[in-house]
Design a protein around this motif. Sequence first.
Motif, PDB file in Angstrom:
ATOM      1  N   ASP A 225       0.842  -1.187   0.000  1.00 31.51           N
ATOM      2  CA  ASP A 225       0.000   0.000   0.000  1.00 31.51           C
ATOM      3  C   ASP A 225       0.879   1.239   0.000  1.00 31.51           C
ATOM      4  OD1 ASP A 225       0.976   0.194   2.599  1.00 31.51           O
ATOM      5  OD2 ASP A 225      -0.882  -0.480   3.519  1.00 31.51           O
ATOM      6  N   ALA A 226       0.246   2.413   0.065  1.00 27.48           N
ATOM      7  CA  ALA A 226       0.988   3.669  -0.050  1.00 27.48           C
ATOM      8  C   ALA A 226       1.991   3.847   1.081  1.00 27.48           C
ATOM      9  CB  ALA A 226       0.015   4.842  -0.088  1.00 27.48           C
ATOM     10  N   SER A 227       1.624   3.443   2.288  1.00 24.46           N
ATOM     11  CA  SER A 227       2.550   3.605   3.411  1.00 24.46           C
ATOM     12  C   SER A 227       3.765   2.707   3.251  1.00 24.46           C
ATOM     13  CB  SER A 227       1.831   3.301   4.731  1.00 24.46           C
ATOM     14  OG  SER A 227       1.363   1.963   4.764  1.00 24.46           O
ATOM     15  N   ALA A 228       3.554   1.482   2.760  1.00 25.44           N
ATOM     16  CA  ALA A 228       4.670   0.565   2.558  1.00 25.44           C
ATOM     17  C   ALA A 228       5.614   1.070   1.467  1.00 25.44           C
ATOM     18  CB  ALA A 228       4.147  -0.822   2.197  1.00 25.44           C
ATOM     19  N   ALA A 229       5.063   1.763   0.487  1.00 26.71           N
ATOM     20  CA  ALA A 229       5.886   2.255  -0.622  1.00 26.71           C
ATOM     21  C   ALA A 229       6.957   3.230  -0.163  1.00 26.71           C
ATOM     22  CB  ALA A 229       4.995   2.926  -1.672  1.00 26.71           C
ATOM     23  N   ARG A 230       6.723   3.881   0.968  1.00 23.56           N
ATOM     24  CA  ARG A 230       7.680   4.879   1.469  1.00 23.56           C
ATOM     25  C   ARG A 230       8.247   4.519   2.846  1.00 23.56           C
ATOM     26  NH1 ARG A 230       7.602   9.281  -1.889  1.00 23.56           N
ATOM     27  NH2 ARG A 230       5.737   9.572  -3.166  1.00 23.56           N
ATOM     28  N   ALA A 231       8.032   3.284   3.282  1.00 17.28           N
ATOM     29  CA  ALA A 231       8.488   2.855   4.609  1.00 17.28           C
ATOM     30  C   ALA A 231       9.958   2.458   4.555  1.00 17.28           C
ATOM     31  CB  ALA A 231       7.628   1.695   5.110  1.00 17.28           C
TER      32      ALA A 231
END
Length: 316
Positions: free
Chosen positions: A155-161
């Motif tokens: 998801d979007a949060s994982a993409a930038r984690a």
Amino acid sequence: MDWSPAGVPGQNGRTALVTGGSGGLGLEVARLLAGRGAHVVLACRSTERGRAAAARIAGSTEVLPLDLASLDSVRRAADEVRHRHGRLDLLVNNAGVMFPSRPATDDGFESHFGVNHLGHFALTGLLLDLMHGVPGSRVVTVSSLAHRAGRGAPDASAARATSGHRSLHAYGRSKLANLMFARELERRLAAGGAETLSVAAHPGLSATALWQGEAPGWLRPVSRVALRLLAQPPERAAGPVLRAATDPLLRGGTYLGPGERFESRGAPAPAASSRVSRDTLAQVRLWELSETLTGVHYGLAPSRPAAGGPPAKAGG
């Protein structure tokens, strides 16, 4: 009868682009395709290593600078391909990183997700029209046994984690995204009546340079034992990718891997995959997220999966 590279049909007149073609599995795939008559574009981050690889290949090749950690580089590479070639028969999305030293790409994405998935998503979208109307054209996306470590759809949060970029979970999430992308791409291509197919493959276990990253401490002894007992050399590990790229009898959406020892080695065969990788609604969500993050829009009509999506058949 087992498939073998000896059965690869002639590739004369075909143009193939292989990302990460300067070493490991990519080099083996490029070597065989060129040996069968294809013109192979080696898309590499290091043009020096690309030229060295091209010198080892008997056949027609060229080297294309491509850094999948930079969407600007991806766009420049796609523009160069369009300038040099009027059509593309085969795109092999093979390059990847595993436990990289850089936590984030140039665009601020977690390195595994940004390089392994988003870079290839953007490249494919920018080149896909060169494959439209080309008989036998195909996109092959390389996933991994590690896709099962993805722990749910990206998801979007994982993409930038970026804090967990050296974890097996982060790598697995990117390879899960590869497999989900390949399946959603096939569904959209089929819905539009395109001749181009999308298939996926994984190499099992092979002691390539991919393992030279900084793996988590707990994984190092485990990986050493697994590689010693189960790994096969790159020329064998490349088999599923080669079959995915060249077998004229494969259906779109097929997923291949080695057929022996828990899919770690052996001749190419239909591969199993995790439940989340077969979730068609999650595939659609990942597609829409990827278009938003990369700014690359395919123009393909959205697929219309049933809620949850039907489980994929073996090899499909």
